[in-house]
Structure formats: structure tokens, C-alpha cells
Design a protein around this motif. Structure first.
Motif, short mmCIF file in Angstrom:
data_model
loop_
_atom_site.label_atom_id
_atom_site.label_comp_id
_atom_site.label_asym_id
_atom_site.label_seq_id
_atom_site.Cartn_x
_atom_site.Cartn_y
_atom_site.Cartn_z
N SER A 106 -1.21 4.78 -1.72
CA SER A 106 -2.17 5.69 -2.32
C SER A 106 -1.89 7.13 -1.87
CB SER A 106 -3.58 5.27 -1.93
OG SER A 106 -4.51 6.25 -2.28
N ALA B 113 -9.56 0.37 -5.34
CA ALA B 113 -10.44 1.48 -4.96
C ALA B 113 -9.71 2.81 -5.07
CB ALA B 113 -10.93 1.27 -3.52
N ALA B 114 -8.40 2.77 -4.84
CA ALA B 114 -7.60 4.00 -4.91
C ALA B 114 -7.23 4.36 -6.35
CB ALA B 114 -6.33 3.83 -4.07
N GLY B 115 -7.55 3.48 -7.27
CA GLY B 115 -7.21 3.74 -8.66
C GLY B 115 -5.74 3.53 -8.97
#
Lengths: 121, 276
Positions: free
Chosen positions: A60, A82-84
Motif C-alpha cells: 500500500s 482497507a487500503a483500496g
């Protein structure tokens, strides 16, 4: 756009490292120019636990938008999500072949981990 | 006096030794610290006096206060917290409960909640005071539960600890602070390989130790040779005996099946006392 690939060595002809969390290194590749950056993952190779989470943070931080790897466990997946960062699992061959498959749209992102926790130990 | 029974290799006879020793020396306490699969109670048959839950403090994050500075994940040695974009991820099962994240959070956004990792049961069987831990199924980390069992022990009572197999954190948690450790092994290549590892562990921990050889008349002489070379006393040899194996399979301690062994275990204890 940048693509992180778990790799067994630090060049585009290196084989994909099947383990995400405990990959030798990540090659963060620009698929348009084939420029790439090598991101070391040595510290996670010997980690007793949490390797996938740490590797996901490293990926990330590298600014990658997607990860190409073979196996991704639940904690790594949760962190990448969550980090996309989009996750592509079951990818084999060399780094170059993997990025080409990605560019050609031959592989699809996963919506879940494909192995259990601690599969890479 | 704390005597721990460890092995390296699993299935060599730790529980056999720990339970029979406890049943042969009068008033004492037995702590079954093999909390992943405790089985001493099968032989001791204690009357349950009380039980209590054992938990570990794990972080809880207040999203309203959190500034995503990342200090908590930086300090965590076990990757139990990850701060990623505007997300704080907590992986409770990795948390060792040290509390560093909540102490170091600059905006007090982290507090601790209790997470149950297992149960402790305390009982009595004749002269033997008994405590064991039962780890919750799917739990990966046993040392905090082992520590809780040891903290529950009576002080100033002769204590026998049945340790888990191996040479990793759970074993170290179980055997540390012992006055003496007995390593139970068998005369096989596996028994020897893991004995060597356990000996290296105890030398680092600086705990005096000796060996008990179980099923001593099978296998080869390599364990004897190793112990002689390393100057490690072999305090007892228990032969392969079908009657003892049958008693074991029925949960009968072998000092009951063969009462003449009671004296041998009492002698073993006296030998240990002399070595400490």
C-alpha cells in the motif's frame, strides 16, 4: 497506475512468488512504461505471524493500485481491501507475463482470500 | 520447590511422569500447563473446586478520536494493528496484550477490552492440589493462559508442572522459574533429536535438568550415549510394559496399577531434591 507483483527475484523475468506475505520481494511495475521499483520484503520472511499484514502495508505504501500474486490469506486480504488495493490471486508465470495478462484483462480481481491464515509458513 | 516435566518430543510420557510423581510424594500441587490439550486430570481425577475465565486485554479504537497517525501499528511487534488510509484494522488474535498501543496513542483513542482465551480449573484429589488451563478452541497463543495457571498456584508448596511438548514459547513459559526440569524422552532417533533441542533450551534458561527414559528397552542406545557424553544424569528408566500401557489407556495412574512404582517415584523426587 502501478501494479505490485510478488516475485522470487528482482527483475521482470523473475517467477511470481506464490506466497504474498512471505514473498521474496515485490516489483511495483508501471504497466505502460515497464518502469519498475523493487520493494524489499525480507523482514517478513522470518516473521512469526502477521507477515501478510505487514506485506500489505508495504504494498500500500508503494502506491500500488493492484497486487498480482498466487496465494493471499485473510489478514493480508483484509488489509489490502482497507487500503483500496485490488487483489488478483492464482497468477502464475513470470512478472512480465503476469503484468501482460493484467493489461490484456485476462485476469480478474478476487473478492476474498483464497487460502487460510498461515498458509505461507 | 518447582519441578517441571518437559520433553521436546511429544508423546514421550510427560503426563505419565508428572501425574505419577505428584501421586507419590504426599502433599503437593500439580499444574497442567499443556493448555492446548491438558490430560493430567484424566489420571488425577480432581474434584472441581472452582473455575474462572482467563482473558487478554486487546485494543479497541475510537474512530471519532483517531487521527490515523500510525503510532499504534508502529509500536506493535505482532502486527495486531494496521493503519491504512482512514482505517485502523485490529487483528485481535495476534495481540499479546502488552498495552503499548493504548499507552502511546497521542489522542487517547485506544482503550482495552477483555478477550477470553480460555478457562482455568482448580481442584483437589487427595493430597494433590490441581490446576489446569483449557485453551479456547481456535486460539493460537497459549503463553498468557499458562502464565495465568502458574500465577494461580499456591506459593511454598511442592509444585509439579506438566509442560507442553516442543521447545517454543509455550514450553518456555511453562518451565521458566522452575528449580529443576525433568526431560522425558524415548530411545529413538526422534526422541534424541528433540531431547538435544530441549537440552539447548534449558541451558539457555539456566535451569538444572536430568533425563527420564521412557520405554527404555525399545529403540537404540543413542540417548544413553548422548547423555553420557554431555554428562546428563538419567534418573529413571521405565521399561515398555503392556500392563502399564493398558492402565494408561483406562486412565489409571501406574502407581495404582503397580504400587511398587510409588517408591521409585518417591526416590526420583529425593534424587531431584539432592540435585537442586
Amino acid at each position: 497506475m502501478k501494479i505490485a507483483v510478488s516475485a522470487q527475484d528482482s527483475n521482470l523475468d523473475a517467477k511470481i512468488d506464490p506466497r504474498f506475505g512471505r514473498a521474496q520481494c515485490f516489483l511495483v511495475v508501471d504497466p505502460d512504461t515497464w518502469d519498475f521499483e523493487i520493494v524489499d520484503n525480507k523482514q517478513n520472511l522470518q516473521a512469526p505471524a502477521g507477515a501478510g499484514i505487514q506485506a500489505a502495508q508495504i504494498v500500500s505504501d508503494s502506491g500500488a493500485d493492484a497486487v498480482l500474486t498466487f496465494n493471499c490469506g485473510p489478514k493480508a486480504f483484509r488489509t489490502l481491501e482497507a487500503a483500496g488495493v485490488k487483489v488478483y490471486v492464482g497468477v502464475e508465470g513470470t512478472v512480465k507475463e503476469a503484468v501482460e495478462a493484467f493489461k490484456a484483462g485476462k485476469i480478474k480481481p478476487t473478492d476474498s482470500a483464497n487460502v487460510d491464515a498461515h498458509s505461507g509458513i | 520447590m518447582i519441578i517441571s516435566i518437559a520433553s521436546g518430543k511429544g508423546g514421550t510420557g510427560k503426563t505419565t511422569l508428572a501425574t505419577n510423581l505428584a501421586l507419590s510424594i504426599g502433599k503437593c500441587q500439580l499444574l497442567d500447563c499443556d493448555v492446548e490439550e491438558p490430560n493430567s486430570h484424566i489420571f488425577i481425577k480432581p474434584r472441581l473446586i472452582r473455575s474462572r475465565s482467563v482473558s487478554l486485554p486487546v485494543p479497541k479504537v475510537d474512530d471519532k478520536k483517531c487521527t490515523y497517525c500510525g503510532k499504534c501499528s508502529e509500536v506493535c511487534q505482532f502486527s495486531a494493528l494496521a493503519v491504512i488510509r482512514k482505517n485502523v484494522l485490529v487483528f485481535q488474535e495476534l495481540c499479546h496484550g502488552c498495552g503499548a498501543c493504548s499507552i502511546l496513542c497521542p489522542v487517547d483513542a485506544i482503550w482495552e477490552v477483555e478477550r477470553e482465551i480460555g478457562v482455568m480449573e482448580i481442584g483437589q484429589a487427595g493430597d494433590v492440589h490441581f490446576i489446569h488451563g483449557l485453551m479456547r478452541i481456535s486460539e493460537a497463543m497459549s503463553p498468557p493462559l499458562i502464565k495465568a495457571v502458574k500465577n494461580e498456584a499456591e506459593k511454598d508448596m511442592v509444585t509439579i508442572i506438566d509442560a507442553p511438548p516442543g521447545t517454543s514459547c509455550p514450553v518456555i513459559e511453562a518451565v521458566k522459574d522452575s528449580d529443576f526440569c525433568v526431560l522425558v524422552t524415548e530411545p529413538t532417533p526422534f526422541g534424541l533429536n528433540d531431547l538435544v533441542l530441549a537440552v539447548e533450551m534449558l541451558r539457555i534458561l539456566e535451569i538444572p535438568f536430568a533425563v527420564v527414559l521412557n520405554r527404555s528397552d525399545v529403540g537404540d542406545d543413542k540417548v544413553d550415549e548422548y547423555c553420557e557424553k554431555e554428562d546428563i544424569p538419567i534418573l529413571m528408566k521405565i521399561p515398555m510394559d503392556r500392563e502399564l500401557a493398558e492402565a494408561y489407556s483406562e486412565g489409571i495412574p501406574f502407581v495404582e496399577a503397580k504400587p511398587e512404582w510409588k517408591e521409585k517415584f518417591a526416590d526420583l523426587y529425593n534424587n531431584i531434591i539432592r540435585m537442586v
